[in-house]
Design an enzyme around this catalytic site. Sequence first.
Site, mmCIF file in Angstrom:
data_model
loop_
_atom_site.group_PDB
_atom_site.id
_atom_site.type_symbol
_atom_site.label_atom_id
_atom_site.label_comp_id
_atom_site.label_asym_id
_atom_site.label_seq_id
_atom_site.Cartn_x
_atom_site.Cartn_y
_atom_site.Cartn_z
ATOM 1 N N ALA A 128 0.845 -1.194 0.000
ATOM 2 C CA ALA A 128 0.000 0.000 0.000
ATOM 3 C C ALA A 128 0.874 1.235 0.000
ATOM 4 C CB ALA A 128 -0.933 0.010 1.216
ATOM 5 N N ASP A 131 -8.152 7.168 14.201
ATOM 6 C CA ASP A 131 -8.263 6.676 12.822
ATOM 7 C C ASP A 131 -8.752 5.230 12.798
ATOM 8 O OD1 ASP A 131 -8.151 6.934 10.071
ATOM 9 O OD2 ASP A 131 -6.028 6.440 9.933
ATOM 10 N N LYS A 149 7.555 -0.183 6.715
ATOM 11 C CA LYS A 149 6.828 1.057 6.427
ATOM 12 C C LYS A 149 7.861 2.173 6.361
ATOM 13 C CE LYS A 149 3.135 4.034 8.258
ATOM 14 N NZ LYS A 149 2.136 4.192 9.351
ATOM 15 N N GLY A 152 -0.589 8.841 2.110
ATOM 16 C CA GLY A 152 -0.148 10.224 1.942
ATOM 17 C C GLY A 152 1.196 10.515 2.564
#
Length: 534
Positions: free
Chosen positions: A23, A154, A48, A26
């Site tokens: 993935a 989130d 990540k 932003g």
Amino acid sequence: MANELGPAAPVAFGRYTLLERLAVGGMAEVFRAKISSSHGFEKILVIKRILPHLAADPSFVSMFIDEAKLTAQLAHPKIVQILDFGEVNGQYFTALEFVDGFDALGLLRTAAQKHVRVPPPLAAFIAQEILEALDHAHHASDLEGKPLQIVHRDISPSNIFISKRGDVKLGDFGIAHAVRRDSKTQAGTLKGKYGYMSPEQVVGRPIDARSDLFAVGVVLAELLTGRRLFSAPADLDVLLKVRDARLDRLDKYGTDIPPALDKIVRGALKKDPAERPQTASALRDQLADYLFAAGQRVGPAELRAFAAKLLGADPDTAAQMLRSTRQADKQGEGQAPVAAAAPAPWAEAEEVERSSARRFTPVSKPGQAARLAGRRPSTPAEFGRFVSAAPARPPDSAGALSIITPMRVLADLALASETGLVRFERDAGEKEIFVVAGGPESVSSGEPGERFGEYLVSRGVLLPEDLELALGMLPRYDGKLGDTLVGLAMLRPLDVFRLLSEQVRDRVIDVFAWSAGSFAFYRGVVNRQESFPL
């Protein structure tokens, strides 16, 4: 997926090997990776790393480092664990636990494509597991024993991970708020996904752990109905639905939810945080009591069996199906998601998930004005002119503001639970406030400088030339300045939402200071024009 690394082309990254890009968001991109050591040791994990174009931005780097430091303090089996942190050739990264499975978004999309509902006991179990993780995060302390007071901010299906074994884990604390966090959210920075925010988060009020409980309620409602809870064609309408906690879609599509479970879901979705369960453990216990009373015993084994039946026994087929659901969710903003041959419930009137992190800064795109200049009408200032909504009949009550103050006028209307239009007028201009059951609903103004565009310029949100361009493009957006600003990429929807809210509040507060002029109240008049309710 475009630009995705494949297993046939592994890429070295420090002591890790990147196998596949899972993935990109932003702020960072996420890879499935492995680490190798002597005697054939290998371990699959997730890397990540911050996006290259953000690596030179100290604020983003600080935020990324802060996320790593925060997540490292959350050691819990139901939270995705951080394993390593470092820098390779100027690229900061974190190594995270690899959850071999899928996320709740993939589960929902696949179920929708196959026209299958997640059984209520399993939906309750998934929510329970997330609440376990949140209970730990909300009560976590730093190394000195001081409470961090973390709020995730989130919670959404894409951040809930389900392993092939049926384990449920909460991930992505990237925008979590903690009192003792090093990099604070800057004034005006907007965080979260629109359809999963709490009402207080949408309007910019202080938030606490109860905000996360509202988001869990949203996810649970979507698991039970197989549909978006807050959905509308325009993001501003989605935000209004969240702000008002409008549950019309739950009313429509949740008729078959067991009453006891429905009551728990609606309790978590109360607009007022004081009316929700006050802690994650309290909401978790409500779900546990429901399952016990219903005689349901569910756990990872039952979730694993449901997922295997839904996705199929063939790992390659399951992986392909989940990949297609992820690709559907990663299309460009405003594009319709990929749906099954027959319309899937999850695809109906869907809001594409997207992070709303953006600062209020003047925006003027190079060359944009020149490209669009030929489309401007000759008199852009005509748009946004105040038009009175007062009817052509005598008012039901009227008076001078030198005798009765505006605050007293509104207080009397509130005590009488009146519905109608109250018009305030003085030499400098006029304001009209619609009241419903005694409460102000919306306000329009003819006061100089109180048009929304001029308000944005005065706040430094827009440059004057940006406003001129937007006014010129109003006809293409049905004369709505907010939609025009979003359509021209000058502001994000949540920026517009909060600024409109602030301006409306400012208009009402301003009228309280009027000591001269007059008022007139017209009972029963309702707002027929486009407005932004308080």
